[in-house]
Design a protein around this motif. Structure first.
Motif, PDB file in Angstrom:
ATOM      1  N   MET A   1      37.973  15.013  -5.749  1.00  0.00           N
ATOM      2  CA  MET A   1      37.739  15.054  -4.303  1.00  0.00           C
ATOM      3  C   MET A   1      36.873  16.263  -3.953  1.00  0.00           C
ATOM      4  O   MET A   1      37.095  17.356  -4.450  1.00  0.00           O
ATOM      5  N   THR A   2      35.884  16.048  -3.113  1.00  0.00           N
ATOM      6  CA  THR A   2      34.984  17.119  -2.705  1.00  0.00           C
ATOM      7  C   THR A   2      35.732  18.150  -1.859  1.00  0.00           C
ATOM      8  O   THR A   2      36.439  17.809  -0.915  1.00  0.00           O
ATOM      9  N   SER A   3      35.544  19.426  -2.209  1.00  0.00           N
ATOM     10  CA  SER A   3      36.262  20.508  -1.549  1.00  0.00           C
ATOM     11  C   SER A   3      35.338  21.257  -0.597  1.00  0.00           C
ATOM     12  O   SER A   3      34.261  21.706  -0.989  1.00  0.00           O
ATOM     13  N   LEU A   4      35.796  21.408   0.666  1.00  0.00           N
ATOM     14  CA  LEU A   4      35.047  22.132   1.683  1.00  0.00           C
ATOM     15  C   LEU A   4      35.857  23.325   2.163  1.00  0.00           C
ATOM     16  O   LEU A   4      37.078  23.244   2.291  1.00  0.00           O
ATOM     17  N   LEU A   5      35.167  24.421   2.442  1.00  0.00           N
ATOM     18  CA  LEU A   5      35.780  25.561   3.117  1.00  0.00           C
ATOM     19  C   LEU A   5      35.188  25.636   4.510  1.00  0.00           C
ATOM     20  O   LEU A   5      33.972  25.740   4.669  1.00  0.00           O
ATOM     21  N   ASP A  36      38.343  36.854   5.947  1.00  0.00           N
ATOM     22  CA  ASP A  36      39.164  35.891   5.211  1.00  0.00           C
ATOM     23  C   ASP A  36      38.290  34.781   4.628  1.00  0.00           C
ATOM     24  O   ASP A  36      38.541  34.298   3.524  1.00  0.00           O
ATOM     25  N   GLY A  37      37.267  34.380   5.390  1.00  0.00           N
ATOM     26  CA  GLY A  37      36.360  33.357   4.887  1.00  0.00           C
ATOM     27  C   GLY A  37      35.605  33.807   3.654  1.00  0.00           C
ATOM     28  O   GLY A  37      35.444  33.052   2.694  1.00  0.00           O
ATOM     29  N   LEU A  38      35.132  35.052   3.686  1.00  0.00           N
ATOM     30  CA  LEU A  38      34.411  35.590   2.539  1.00  0.00           C
ATOM     31  C   LEU A  38      35.320  35.665   1.318  1.00  0.00           C
ATOM     32  O   LEU A  38      34.917  35.297   0.210  1.00  0.00           O
ATOM     33  N   GLU A  39      36.549  36.118   1.523  1.00  0.00           N
ATOM     34  CA  GLU A  39      37.499  36.204   0.421  1.00  0.00           C
ATOM     35  C   GLU A  39      37.813  34.820  -0.146  1.00  0.00           C
ATOM     36  O   GLU A  39      37.853  34.633  -1.368  1.00  0.00           O
ATOM     37  N   ALA A  40      38.002  33.843   0.743  1.00  0.00           N
ATOM     38  CA  ALA A  40      38.296  32.484   0.297  1.00  0.00           C
ATOM     39  C   ALA A  40      37.110  31.877  -0.450  1.00  0.00           C
ATOM     40  O   ALA A  40      37.281  31.164  -1.443  1.00  0.00           O
ATOM     41  N   ALA A  41      35.900  32.157   0.025  1.00  0.00           N
ATOM     42  CA  ALA A  41      34.707  31.627  -0.628  1.00  0.00           C
ATOM     43  C   ALA A  41      34.548  32.196  -2.027  1.00  0.00           C
ATOM     44  O   ALA A  41      34.168  31.490  -2.967  1.00  0.00           O
ATOM     45  N   ARG A  42      34.853  33.474  -2.174  1.00  0.00           N
ATOM     46  CA  ARG A  42      34.721  34.122  -3.473  1.00  0.00           C
ATOM     47  C   ARG A  42      35.823  33.707  -4.434  1.00  0.00           C
ATOM     48  O   ARG A  42      35.609  33.620  -5.650  1.00  0.00           O
ATOM     49  N   ALA A  43      36.996  33.429  -3.889  1.00  0.00           N
ATOM     50  CA  ALA A  43      38.143  33.118  -4.746  1.00  0.00           C
ATOM     51  C   ALA A  43      38.225  31.640  -5.114  1.00  0.00           C
ATOM     52  O   ALA A  43      38.763  31.291  -6.162  1.00  0.00           O
ATOM     53  N   GLY A  44      37.716  30.782  -4.249  1.00  0.00           N
ATOM     54  CA  GLY A  44      37.875  29.353  -4.448  1.00  0.00           C
ATOM     55  C   GLY A  44      36.682  28.697  -5.117  1.00  0.00           C
ATOM     56  O   GLY A  44      35.616  29.287  -5.265  1.00  0.00           O
ATOM     57  N   ASP A  45      36.898  27.456  -5.542  1.00  0.00           N
ATOM     58  CA  ASP A  45      35.840  26.660  -6.155  1.00  0.00           C
ATOM     59  C   ASP A  45      35.496  25.536  -5.191  1.00  0.00           C
ATOM     60  O   ASP A  45      35.960  24.407  -5.318  1.00  0.00           O
ATOM     61  N   HIS A  46      34.670  25.867  -4.204  1.00  0.00           N
ATOM     62  CA  HIS A  46      34.339  24.909  -3.155  1.00  0.00           C
ATOM     63  C   HIS A  46      32.980  24.274  -3.417  1.00  0.00           C
ATOM     64  O   HIS A  46      32.067  24.912  -3.948  1.00  0.00           O
ATOM     65  N   ASP A  47      32.852  23.021  -3.004  1.00  0.00           N
ATOM     66  CA  ASP A  47      31.584  22.307  -3.163  1.00  0.00           C
ATOM     67  C   ASP A  47      30.618  22.606  -2.031  1.00  0.00           C
ATOM     68  O   ASP A  47      29.405  22.468  -2.197  1.00  0.00           O
ATOM     69  N   LEU A  48      31.154  23.021  -0.881  1.00  0.00           N
ATOM     70  CA  LEU A  48      30.310  23.309   0.279  1.00  0.00           C
ATOM     71  C   LEU A  48      31.071  24.215   1.236  1.00  0.00           C
ATOM     72  O   LEU A  48      32.296  24.092   1.374  1.00  0.00           O
ATOM     73  N   ALA A 110      26.994  13.457   8.173  1.00  0.00           N
ATOM     74  CA  ALA A 110      25.695  13.115   7.572  1.00  0.00           C
ATOM     75  C   ALA A 110      25.037  14.350   6.963  1.00  0.00           C
ATOM     76  O   ALA A 110      24.466  14.287   5.868  1.00  0.00           O
ATOM     77  N   ARG A 111      25.121  15.491   7.658  1.00  0.00           N
ATOM     78  CA  ARG A 111      24.531  16.727   7.135  1.00  0.00           C
ATOM     79  C   ARG A 111      25.281  17.186   5.882  1.00  0.00           C
ATOM     80  O   ARG A 111      24.671  17.672   4.922  1.00  0.00           O
ATOM     81  N   ILE A 112      26.602  17.066   5.896  1.00  0.00           N
ATOM     82  CA  ILE A 112      27.389  17.446   4.725  1.00  0.00           C
ATOM     83  C   ILE A 112      27.019  16.581   3.534  1.00  0.00           C
ATOM     84  O   ILE A 112      26.788  17.076   2.417  1.00  0.00           O
ATOM     85  N   ARG A 113      26.945  15.273   3.732  1.00  0.00           N
ATOM     86  CA  ARG A 113      26.598  14.362   2.640  1.00  0.00           C
ATOM     87  C   ARG A 113      25.211  14.651   2.103  1.00  0.00           C
ATOM     88  O   ARG A 113      24.985  14.638   0.886  1.00  0.00           O
ATOM     89  N   SER A 114      24.267  14.906   3.013  1.00  0.00           N
ATOM     90  CA  SER A 114      22.901  15.209   2.588  1.00  0.00           C
ATOM     91  C   SER A 114      22.857  16.479   1.754  1.00  0.00           C
ATOM     92  O   SER A 114      22.214  16.524   0.700  1.00  0.00           O
TER      93      SER A 114
END
Length: 227
Positions: A1-5, A36-48, A110-114
């Motif tokens: 499943m695609t992971s988004l933050l 918190d967003g920066l920390e989550a982005a650095r710690a997690g493996d997100h697709d977008l 649509a923007r996310i999919r693109s």
């Protein structure tokens, strides 16, 4: 499943948009402020990453810039003003695209999919170069199979949109590509969207591959210099 933050300080928007994206099949994690967003982005493996511009603690543009220091993960910015300086700053900071609040959900999806397609593509959408060919433009080389770019022998790290833009230019060396054409072929827009995304992505690309490598043809668009 695609992971988004999704980084958004407004609890109502954060919850409603997050739930809507989950109904589209995405796994969504959230953060309520920039730090918190920066920390989550650095710690997690997100697709977008979906990041609001106006955030407490650390604004979204600064979050984007810090992420780009170590990661080329696709970033979609959200702005309350479609023509504001925050849009330009976000794109200059490394975002791949933006959407305007209040968010139209079909447009957002649509923007996310693109953007996800750009991050996982194997070839440019149009004008495909032969598989495995290494294209050379002066000190710049583009391996179309390995999707590697080198400048004077040194590896150049490009964000997904920057790479796709360069591959589109490389497939048409010396040919002027209009902004509307690039919006359709690189950003996958079915309409002539905001050409600022093209101009600012070209600026970022120039900083990485050489300012003289992409020429501006005023009133028309851009072309890749072949020598």
């Amino acid at each position: 499943m695609t992971s988004l933050l999704f980084v958004e300080d407004d609890a109502v928007i954060r919850t409603s948009v997050g739930l809507a994206l989950e109904r589209y099949g995405y796994r969504v994690s959230t953060a309520a402020d920039g730090l918190d967003g920066l920390e989550a982005a650095r710690a997690g493996d997100h697709d977008l990453l979906l990041i609001d511009v106006m955030l407490p603690g650390l604004d979204g543009i600064s979050v984007c810039r810090r992420i780009r220091e170590t990661s080329q993960v696709p970033i979609l910015m959200m702005s309350a003003r479609g023509d504001g300086l925050d849009v330009v700053a976000g794109l200059e900071g490394g975002a791949d695209d933006y959407v305007v609040k209040p968010v139209d959900l079909p447009v957002l999806v649509a923007r996310i999919r693109s953007l996800l397609r750009r991050a996982t593509f194997a070839r440019p959408a149009t004008g495909q170069a032969p598989a495995g060919e290494v294209l050379t433009f002066g000190e710049l080389s583009v391996d179309t199979a390995a999707l590697e770019v080198r400048r004077a022998g040194q590896r150049v790290e490009l964000a997904p949109t920057e790479l796709r833009l360069l591959l589109e230019f490389a497939a048409h060396p010396g040919i002027v590509l209009e902004r509307a054409t690039l919006l359709r072929s690189v950003w996958d827009y079915g309409w002539d969207g905001d050409s600022r995304v093209v101009d600012l992505c070209v600026q970022r690309l120039r900083r990485k591959i050489g300012a003289d490598r992409i020429e501006t043809v005023r009133g028309f668009g851009y072309k890749l210099c072949g020598t």
